[in-house]
Design a protein around this motif. Structure first.
Motif, PDB file in Angstrom:
ATOM      1  N   ALA A 197       9.631 -41.001  24.148  1.00 28.40           N
ATOM      2  CA  ALA A 197      10.908 -40.655  24.771  1.00 28.40           C
ATOM      3  C   ALA A 197      11.539 -39.505  23.996  1.00 28.40           C
ATOM      4  O   ALA A 197      11.235 -39.297  22.818  1.00 28.40           O
ATOM      5  N   PRO A 198      12.431 -38.748  24.630  1.00 28.49           N
ATOM      6  CA  PRO A 198      13.072 -37.628  23.929  1.00 28.49           C
ATOM      7  C   PRO A 198      13.790 -38.050  22.655  1.00 28.49           C
ATOM      8  O   PRO A 198      13.898 -37.248  21.708  1.00 28.49           O
ATOM      9  N   ASP A 199      14.302 -39.304  22.612  1.00 26.81           N
ATOM     10  CA  ASP A 199      15.050 -39.757  21.435  1.00 26.81           C
ATOM     11  C   ASP A 199      14.285 -40.762  20.591  1.00 26.81           C
ATOM     12  O   ASP A 199      14.867 -41.455  19.764  1.00 26.81           O
ATOM     13  N   ALA A 200      12.958 -40.860  20.769  1.00 28.46           N
ATOM     14  CA  ALA A 200      12.178 -41.886  20.074  1.00 28.46           C
ATOM     15  C   ALA A 200      12.282 -41.754  18.555  1.00 28.46           C
ATOM     16  O   ALA A 200      12.465 -42.750  17.846  1.00 28.46           O
ATOM     17  N   GLU A 201      12.172 -40.543  18.048  1.00 28.38           N
ATOM     18  CA  GLU A 201      12.216 -40.355  16.596  1.00 28.38           C
ATOM     19  C   GLU A 201      13.590 -40.683  16.038  1.00 28.38           C
ATOM     20  O   GLU A 201      13.708 -41.244  14.944  1.00 28.38           O
ATOM     21  N   GLN A 202      14.644 -40.362  16.778  1.00 32.35           N
ATOM     22  CA  GLN A 202      16.004 -40.635  16.306  1.00 32.35           C
ATOM     23  C   GLN A 202      16.308 -42.137  16.289  1.00 32.35           C
ATOM     24  O   GLN A 202      17.221 -42.580  15.589  1.00 32.35           O
ATOM     25  N   ARG A 203      15.547 -42.926  17.030  1.00 34.40           N
ATOM     26  CA  ARG A 203      15.802 -44.362  17.135  1.00 34.40           C
ATOM     27  C   ARG A 203      15.006 -45.199  16.140  1.00 34.40           C
ATOM     28  O   ARG A 203      15.058 -46.421  16.180  1.00 34.40           O
TER      29      ARG A 203
END
Length: 262
Positions: A197-203
């Motif tokens: 997902a576009p925010d996978a690393e931030q999560r």
């Protein structure tokens, strides 16, 4: 034996079925989904399990901008092989801006089972994927141990045509292969969860806080190139299933399909 294909398309902001093919023991059910806008599909093997020589092919295509959720009616069972290998090949194609939740229930390998499984995933720009595959080696509650047999489990994931994840798990002897502290430390069930997902690393910190913990469970998570990868080991399937279900529900933002609750 069986082959099945499911495809979805965007219809004015709603996800609609645009292709369905099923042959042999491979069937696809489409229950009504009243909770959100996803098109839900349930995969079914009417043969009741697999053994050596059986082959299944599943193809799932989430068209651009669609939301597709796919699960299985029950756990798949791989029985003792009298010769040959059971083969399962799954192809997931996720169009630009689409969301695909691949949520099959666990695969149970009985003593003497031989399984070769391949999961191929192609993800286009801006798409989101939540995928899980889990393996249970025998049913401990029934006194069963899967100490002979083999498993080859391949993941091939690409994004915009470029490799994102390429790995192969090979277990010769099934349970025996996981007894060493350097492998599974005695685990009899395992799961892999992949979030792209576009925010996978931030999560990642949020995801690590979700990981199951407790007696008989080990889990870890890592991030790489826009994806989060979770590994779970458990002493038996009864410990793995509720912990895995809770994690998937939180990552997916809602309860799992009803078949998981049976």
């Amino acid at each position: 034996m069986g082959d099945a294909m499911l495809a979805s398309r965007d219809d004015g902001g709603a996800t609609r079925l645009c292709g369905l093919r099923q042959q042999g023991s491979a069937k696809i059910l489409l229950p009504r989904n009243h909770r959100d806008g996803a098109l839900e599909a349930v995969l079914l093997n009417t043969a009741g399990g697999m053994t050596g020589g059986d082959r299944f092919n599943w193809v799932v295509e989430a068209g651009a901008g669609t939301w597709l959720r796919v699960t299985s009616q029950s756990a798949e069972r791989i029985y003792r092989s009298a010769g040959g290998v059971a083969q399962v090949r799954t192809s997931l194609r996720i169009g630009a801006g689409a969301t695909l939740e691949w949520l099959p229930q666990e695969t149970i390998l009985f003593d003497g089972a031989r399984l070769e499984r391949t999961l191929e995933i192609d993800i286009q720009h801006g798409a989101t994927l939540l995928a899980v595959e889990s393996i249970v080696l025998g049913r401990r509650a029934h006194g069963e141990l899967a100490r002979s047999g083999s498993l080859i489990d391949r993941w091939r994931v690409s994004r915009n045509g470029l490799p994102l994840l390429v790995e192969t798990l090979r277990l010769e002897g099934l349970q025996r292969a996981l007894e060493s502290p350097a492998t599974g430390n005695g685990a009899a069930s395992l799961a892999t969860v992949l979030l792209v997902a576009p925010d996978a690393e931030q999560r990642i910190d949020e995801i690590r806080a979700m990981l199951p913990n407790g007696s008989g469970l080990e889990a870890g998570a890592s991030v790489l190139r826009g994806m989060a990868l979770v590994r779970i080991l458990a002493t038996d399937g009864d410990r793995l299933r509720p912990s895995l279900a809770a994690l998937l529900a939180r990552l997916g933002g809602g309860p799992l399909p009803r078949v998981w609750q049976v």
